[in-house]
Design an enzyme around this catalytic site. Structure first.
Site, PDB file in Angstrom:
ATOM      1  N   GLY D 154      -8.095  -6.199  -4.625  1.00 21.68           N
ATOM      2  CA  GLY D 154      -6.889  -5.725  -3.810  1.00 21.68           C
ATOM      3  C   GLY D 154      -5.550  -7.087  -4.022  1.00 21.68           C
ATOM      4  N   CYS D 155      -4.344  -6.405  -3.291  1.00 18.19           N
ATOM      5  CA  CYS D 155      -3.267  -7.202  -2.842  1.00 18.19           C
ATOM      6  C   CYS D 155      -3.882  -9.227  -2.447  1.00 18.19           C
ATOM      7  CB  CYS D 155      -1.995  -6.696  -2.970  1.00 18.19           C
ATOM      8  SG  CYS D 155      -2.406  -5.927  -1.645  1.00 18.19           S
ATOM      9  N   TYR D 156      -4.751  -8.391  -1.214  1.00 22.25           N
ATOM     10  CA  TYR D 156      -4.523  -9.833  -0.341  1.00 22.25           C
ATOM     11  C   TYR D 156      -5.763 -10.193  -0.515  1.00 22.25           C
ATOM     12  CZ  TYR D 156      -1.885  -6.789   3.472  1.00 22.25           C
ATOM     13  OH  TYR D 156      -1.297  -6.665   4.115  1.00 22.25           O
ATOM     14  N   ALA D 159      -5.280 -12.760  -3.540  1.00 20.88           N
ATOM     15  CA  ALA D 159      -4.223 -13.758  -2.696  1.00 20.88           C
ATOM     16  C   ALA D 159      -4.826 -14.598  -2.088  1.00 20.88           C
ATOM     17  CB  ALA D 159      -3.148 -13.619  -2.279  1.00 20.88           C
TER      18      ALA D 159
END
Lengths: 351, 351, 351, 351
Positions: D154-156, D159
């Site tokens: 996932g993007c979160y 990061a």
């Protein structure tokens, strides 16, 4: 017994127009919101439809289904912010029961013959079209003051007509080959969500729409003719830009020989002297829609281009206020003899 | 002869805070704007500094240079919206001449010892720091009502303190390891233009700043201690996001065993029952800064996460209204015995 | 020894145009960035001027002061993205030393007589004006291929000329009374920060500027005449809207009797058949600047309005790519015989 | 005969993730897009689903209904950008037929037991969960290189994990009480339109969502444990801000005594030395999501706050590139032995 305050109804209370009507009318010293009508969201409250209004005294008012008889029973003035086609059906029943109707849709703005072509329906109550005052208070205040039915103008039409009418009326510009280039934020599209109105599709997007068949075209032509007595020919091309509120019309018209920017500006200043909601900018200053955001003000700027023999008139309004709910209240103020400015801000929310 | 209306001065009248003070005070029933002070733009008017206010009755007021004696002569209440450091110099002279001062900068929010570290200057009037009421009306109304000097809180501090104070005060959450993650629009940066505040640099940009040394850090710690009697330890990290108005603080604190979202929400609702500008959301609803834009409202939401033993409290304000000018007027209303809500909207401008 | 790759210089490397040139040229198979010239930021690197380019192989190149001799020594092609007035001084020295010059400013786009009126300076090197090819590759490819000096067109001019030239050339529309209504994002204003280009001033702001004296006016007139052999009369009014990239021109011209939307569209499709960067939309489809963002594509849409006898042609480009850096590289590709599309994306970054 | 290029399929080709996969893969030197699968828009082309891709050679590829057998027949690598739940059903059939699967949904990121709680379904193919490599190339490159099934993060999670893993792994920060505060633009919400994702609702809106139950919470915990061998406890609170692309995670963790900002930064620099897509900022510099927009880069910044004993690590990615399609291609590059950077830009689109 007649209530001390004028009772008003808002139809289409769950939409943006309805929300703005409620927000502004909540501060009106002479009215009382007596009825909220909606098509969806029935049984919810003003606060559930518009959470940002949860702090208003009217927040708990319940959204009711719309029935002409019930509405007219509750309210002496009906603001109809329903989609095109609805007020044409509903208004006669309310008018016959003595309510004044201020319609924010296009249903009473054109001659009967224009509806099939520009709105796609046969008008069901053509006998009312002649009785409707066209609600630009700065131009048609007298008719509005005595009217039971007011056709509240479209946002683009408000801007374009206010900018051009005095100049055509004075013969400084011609009405025969007007081009109106419109730019608007997304709030004119309403609450409804489509892929093209998402933030994703709209950020950094500049795009025309409905070229060349936007329904404000004949409205601008008719409004100019009403105001000046001269038939007008208008081509109107609207564009969506990444803003929420704000409509700017840039109008191009043939300039009479020898007319200067100062002449145009002076004519506009004279025409609107003392009017609380018209701001004519001095030569060299440029219109900015952000300065009128949240206010009932229209900003106007006129420029003569002798090189090409053209007058450029730029006008900006907040499409939900001077372009819709605010102007509707201004019209009601005239109809009922209130101070024309009651409940209507002249100061925008900036930045 | 004493004027019927309370005379007020706005210092820093050319900035965003000054503009909001003028816009809101123009509608105040008990005050009269008697002096506009500025550092630049001297000789211009309110309307030249803020063209969106050109329609106000006060639009023609001229911006004057700031001199404590002159200001105190004209005004019984002084709103100072000057940059940090200025009010610390000016306020004593105005207070000694009998004017009340409501300072929107950080100059009277901290103990003297904190200024060199967090603001970079030695405080020139430390004797006034103890006399300044900390202006969160919902928490310190009694002190404010009797104060001559009010330190109007920072926008982030307002949001974070209103969300946490009742929960710490009741022992539901701990004050020892609080993290405050802040998000703000660009208007907090003021009118000044730098490459980083251009539209080009800001659109689609999410970025932290001043990590971990933002000056609201000790202010939140002190405000929580003032409100609860317990020392607090706060780490605060602010972020810029592509909005104009709006501050959201998301605060993380240790949750007492067994406390639920309902408990947290109930405590906040109880603490702020009857307060016109606090909206506590029911469990499951989420804060949205846009709903409070243009209003003096704070929206609060509390969530218990038993999985990690954490309370999450989210608060949103319009940084220029409840986070600055609106709260300053709310404080003045308390100081002068006006209705606490006078001139302060509860309805936001949406969309 | 002649390097295998063509050496290029970028002057004005610290600005947006310079950044886009570096980004795109970094992917070019036939060139090597040999010199970065700037006026400020000397001694910094490409990465300090453009942190988003820190991952490029060229990130460590140092920004040097600009000297015609030094530049010509390092580079066979010079892209000049300096402000108006600079290339007119610098280009001759570089040309005389054998470098090709592609100038992104307005310095070589007009006849000498036009500079005092539209740019405010007397042209210092009028002898070069006739030798400069006007760099719209789709219209003037032959001249560009053999040119040492290319005047890379303005963003508005690119869009307007590409949309109108084939229609005027075929006699379908008239060139005598053209109005061009332009809308642009803020990136055209460059990196420089002023109060009016801040995010605060720009969000929700729609505003015209430089009415009616924008310097692209004579450029559009001249470009159309070069392309069609017929003098053109143009009124151009640009507007700022809250976007970063994107220019849309909506042009209004007199339509020949009987010409339809299909005729106009067909003519454009024919004129640009096989051209990699022109996308002519079918009747009914509407241009969207977001679809071309980050690409070298121009989107075109033509509509006939028989009601008013008008042709409406809408064109959209990314002002920093097809409206500046991308078109400059396209021109270089022609000058040096590279594939016209080398290093130039046809796909935009969406959403 | 085996094609020279690796054939790939994109499932979910009509969505934003599918569009980015097509855009980037179009420039990949070693692959050929052989199949586009979709759920809606069947029979349309890549260009009708994504008009901004109309200039690509693949623009005319037709969207086909999805059938595991047909997909595996056409493609050796399948990128699945379908909603959660779909790949769990489809992937086994494709894997059994010899295709490699890179799944951009959450379907293979967690242990089976977590699906009912965090995704609301019982996993239909739990036997594949252990075989799936977790696709953060900078941390799990070896597993990915040999995997047939990659769970693209996932993007979160991408990061947060990239920022924290090396610091937890080295013992500089603790894994026991991590808070992750996320901010994202609207593109993570996909193409689907709801009232809350309109431009009208999103401009000037800062709002949390899914507090505290976002499904990336257990993914971050598991990813950190996979990378460091230590169980992690994470509270994750995401927020929507008015941007399109960009995810920023601000993570708070307990700092070991004596550790400085320089220590944290040095550790990150060391961990990612030589990695093409990780940019560790020097102390004092601040992350900006706009700098990575359109690129496959993650920007990292670490700050020690000795006052509160906390480490703050901020990370930014473009959620559609490094947070989705770009990282998926990076994973495929590892699986197939291509250059890890093939087809993946390091330069963002700025401004």
């Amino acid at each position: 017994m007649i209530p001390k305050r004028v009772t008003v109804a808002i139809l289409g209370a769950s939409g943006y127009g309805g929300g703005e009507l409620a927000r502004l009318l909540s501060g009106h010293p002479g009215t009382e919101i007596a009825f909220l009508g909606a098509r969806g969201s029935i049984g919810g409250t003003l606060a559930t439809a518009h959470p940002h209004l949860a702090g208003l005294p009217e927040a708990g008012l319940v959204l009711e289904p719309i029935d002409a008889e019930a509405v007219a029973e509750h309210a002496r003035v009906v603001f109809s912010a329903l989609p095109h086609g609805a007020a044409a059906e509903l208004a006669p029943g309310m008018l016959q029961r003595g309510a004044a109707v201020i319609d924010l849709s296009g249903d009473f703005r054109l001659p009967a013959a224009a509806y099939p072509e520009w709105y796609g329906f046969e008008h069901p109550a053509p006998e009312w079209l002649d009785k409707a005052a066209y609600g630009v208070p700065e131009l048609f205040g007298d008719q509005i003051a005595g009217a039971a039915l007011v056709a509240n103008p479209g946002c683009y039409a408000t801007a374009a007509i206010l900018g051009l009418a005095p100049l055509i009326g004075s013969g400084m510009v011609e009405s025969s080959a007007i081009r109106v280039d419109g730019k608007t934020g997304l709030s004119g599209a309403g609450k409804g969500a489509t892929e093209s109105t998402t933030f994703n599709a709209s950020e950094d997007s500049i795009r025309p729409y409905r070229v060349p068949r936007h329904q404000h075209t004949p409205e601008i032509e008719r409004g100019l003719e009403l105001a000046t007595g001269t038939p007008a020919s208008v081509l109107f091309v609207p564009h969506l830009v990444p803003a929420v509120r704000g409509v700017v019309t840039t109008t191009y018209a043939k300039l009479d020989a020898g007319i200067t920017t100062e002449d145009l500006t002076g004519r506009l200043q004279e025409a609107y002297a003392g009017r609380p909601f018209v701001r004519v900018l001095p030569p060299g200053a440029m219109v900015d829609s952000k300065r009128v955001r949240g206010s009932n003000v229209v900003e106007l700027q006129a420029v003569a281009d002798p090189r090409t023999g053209t007058a450029v008139v730029v006008a900006a309004v907040d499409n939900l206020v001077k372009g819709a709910a605010g102007q509707a209240i201004q019209n009601m103020n005239l109809v009922h003899g209130f101070d024309e400015s009651a409940a209507l801000p002249t100061a925008g929310l900036y930045p």
